[in-house]
Design an enzyme around this catalytic site. Structure first.
Site, PDB file in Angstrom:
ATOM      1  N   ARG A 152       2.686 -38.743  62.326  1.00 18.78           N
ATOM      2  CA  ARG A 152       4.071 -38.993  62.720  1.00 18.78           C
ATOM      3  C   ARG A 152       4.413 -38.241  63.995  1.00 18.78           C
ATOM      4  O   ARG A 152       4.187 -37.033  64.093  1.00 18.78           O
ATOM      5  CB  ARG A 152       5.017 -38.539  61.594  1.00 18.78           C
ATOM      6  CG  ARG A 152       6.439 -39.027  61.798  1.00 18.78           C
ATOM      7  CD  ARG A 152       7.342 -38.583  60.669  1.00 18.78           C
ATOM      8  NE  ARG A 152       8.156 -37.456  61.106  1.00 18.78           N
ATOM      9  CZ  ARG A 152       9.172 -36.953  60.415  1.00 18.78           C
ATOM     10  NH1 ARG A 152       9.494 -37.462  59.239  1.00 18.78           N
ATOM     11  NH2 ARG A 152       9.856 -35.937  60.881  1.00 18.78           N
ATOM     12  N   ASP A 160      15.892 -38.642  59.600  1.00 23.60           N
ATOM     13  CA  ASP A 160      15.300 -37.352  59.968  1.00 23.60           C
ATOM     14  C   ASP A 160      16.207 -36.498  60.852  1.00 23.60           C
ATOM     15  O   ASP A 160      16.889 -37.022  61.730  1.00 23.60           O
ATOM     16  CB  ASP A 160      13.988 -37.579  60.728  1.00 23.60           C
ATOM     17  CG  ASP A 160      12.996 -38.402  59.918  1.00 23.60           C
ATOM     18  OD1 ASP A 160      12.994 -38.276  58.681  1.00 23.60           O
ATOM     19  OD2 ASP A 160      12.233 -39.162  60.535  1.00 23.60           O
TER      20      ASP A 160
HETATM   21  C1  SIN Z   1       8.884 -39.691  56.398  1.00 22.19           C
HETATM   22  O1  SIN Z   1       9.915 -39.627  55.769  1.00 22.19           O
HETATM   23  O2  SIN Z   1       8.799 -39.288  57.550  1.00 22.19           O
HETATM   24  C2  SIN Z   1       7.663 -40.279  55.750  1.00 22.19           C
HETATM   25  C3  SIN Z   1       7.755 -41.750  55.571  1.00 22.19           C
HETATM   26  C4  SIN Z   1       6.517 -42.321  54.947  1.00 22.19           C
HETATM   27  O3  SIN Z   1       5.561 -41.577  54.720  1.00 22.19           O
HETATM   28  O4  SIN Z   1       6.488 -43.509  54.684  1.00 22.19           O
END
Ligand code: SIN
Length: 284
Positions: A271, A103
């Protein structure tokens, strides 16, 4: 307080460790936070089970590691601007994160990691793959390691989150702010990990577009070789979610890939992303 029972045990796969003997909702003391931080640096991803956190508990846990980064592109959980939703509804076909990536590498100070909490999971499918960027680097030949040590790479968000990005199709409001997709950053291709001090490969398929000073065409073959190498099964671990599972990953030591194999079912995750720092090269 939990530090006496806390254990961190490697998954047995290519990356990650399971954390047991911990109740995040009850709060963590400083030794527990230090143990988790060090485990994150060593294993790249920490997995937890049975942590049914409310958003404020999730936020309190995250803040013990770093400031929270408010994601520019993801929809937030109602009433919690600092908690992003990673949602796929039964009538949607595209998921978020469905390709190998790490990320925010388009930021000059890329996010240190994310804490993803499962709220609703499909009956089957919806696993996440993780890959180990320490072993990806260490298993390259001496010659290629030396070549990469002198290189930097350009990362961008424009093609991924900008107005023309394919990602926005079928997202139905799950992503927004395409006008904010203006970031570019240059990072060393091999970094010294800020926690562990180990060398890690730091390019990724989603956001790295070329080596600094090279054209895209020149960069493509070597980047593609590195992407294929990083995704080799021996570097990876596949995590299956249950409600209350958490994956806390370190973006500098791992990649991740959300599998999109549960069409017709809902998957909802919360998240929180943590602020990071500018990254040092490996070999100055
Ligand atoms: C993400 O890439 O942040 C999502 C990962 C996921 O949903 O498992």
């Amino acid at each position: 307080m939990v530090e006496r029972n806390l254990t961190i045990s490697p998954t047995g796969g290519g990356v990650g460790a399971f954390v047991e003997g911990i109740d995040i909702a009850a709060g963590l003391d400083a030794p527990s936070v230090a143990a988790l931080r060090s485990g994150l640096g060593e294993y790249g991803v920490l997995f937890f089970r049975g942590q049914h956190l409310r958003p404020e508990q999730h936020i309190r846990f995250a803040e013990q590691f770093a400031d929270i980064n408010v994601n520019r592109f993801f929809k937030a959980v109602d009433g919690y601007a600092r908690v992003a939703e990673v949602r796929k509804e039964p009538d949607q076909s595209r998921n978020i994160g469905g390709a190998w990536h790490t990320d925010h590498t388009y930021d000059v100070k890329p996010a240190m990691g994310s804490i993803l909490l499962a709220k609703e999971v499909p009956e089957s499918g919806g696993d996440t793959l993780f890959a180990n960027m320490y072993s990806a680097y260490e298993s390259l030949s001496d010659g290629l390691q030396q070549t990469l040590a002198g290189l930097k790479a350009v990362h961008t968000s424009r093609h991924a989150f900008g107005a023309q990005a394919r990602y926005h199709r079928d997202m139905n409001g799950r992503l927004g702010n395409p006008q904010a997709a203006t970031q570019d950053a240059v990072h060393p291709v091999v970094i010294t990990h800020p926690i562990s001090g180990r060398k890690a490969l730091y390019v990724n398929q989603a956001f790295t577009v070329r080596f600094d000073g090279w054209t895209q065409e020149e960069s493509k073959p070597l980047l593609e070789m590195l992407y294929a190498h990083g995704a080799r099964p021996e570097h990876t671990y596949r995590f299956s979610w249950k409600p209350g599972s958490i994956a806390f990953w370190d973006n500098r030591a791992s990649w991740h890939y959300a599998l999109n194999d549960y069409h017709g079912q809902r998957r909802l995750m919360h998240r929180i992303t943590l602020e990071g720092e500018a990254l040092e090269g490996c070999c100055a």
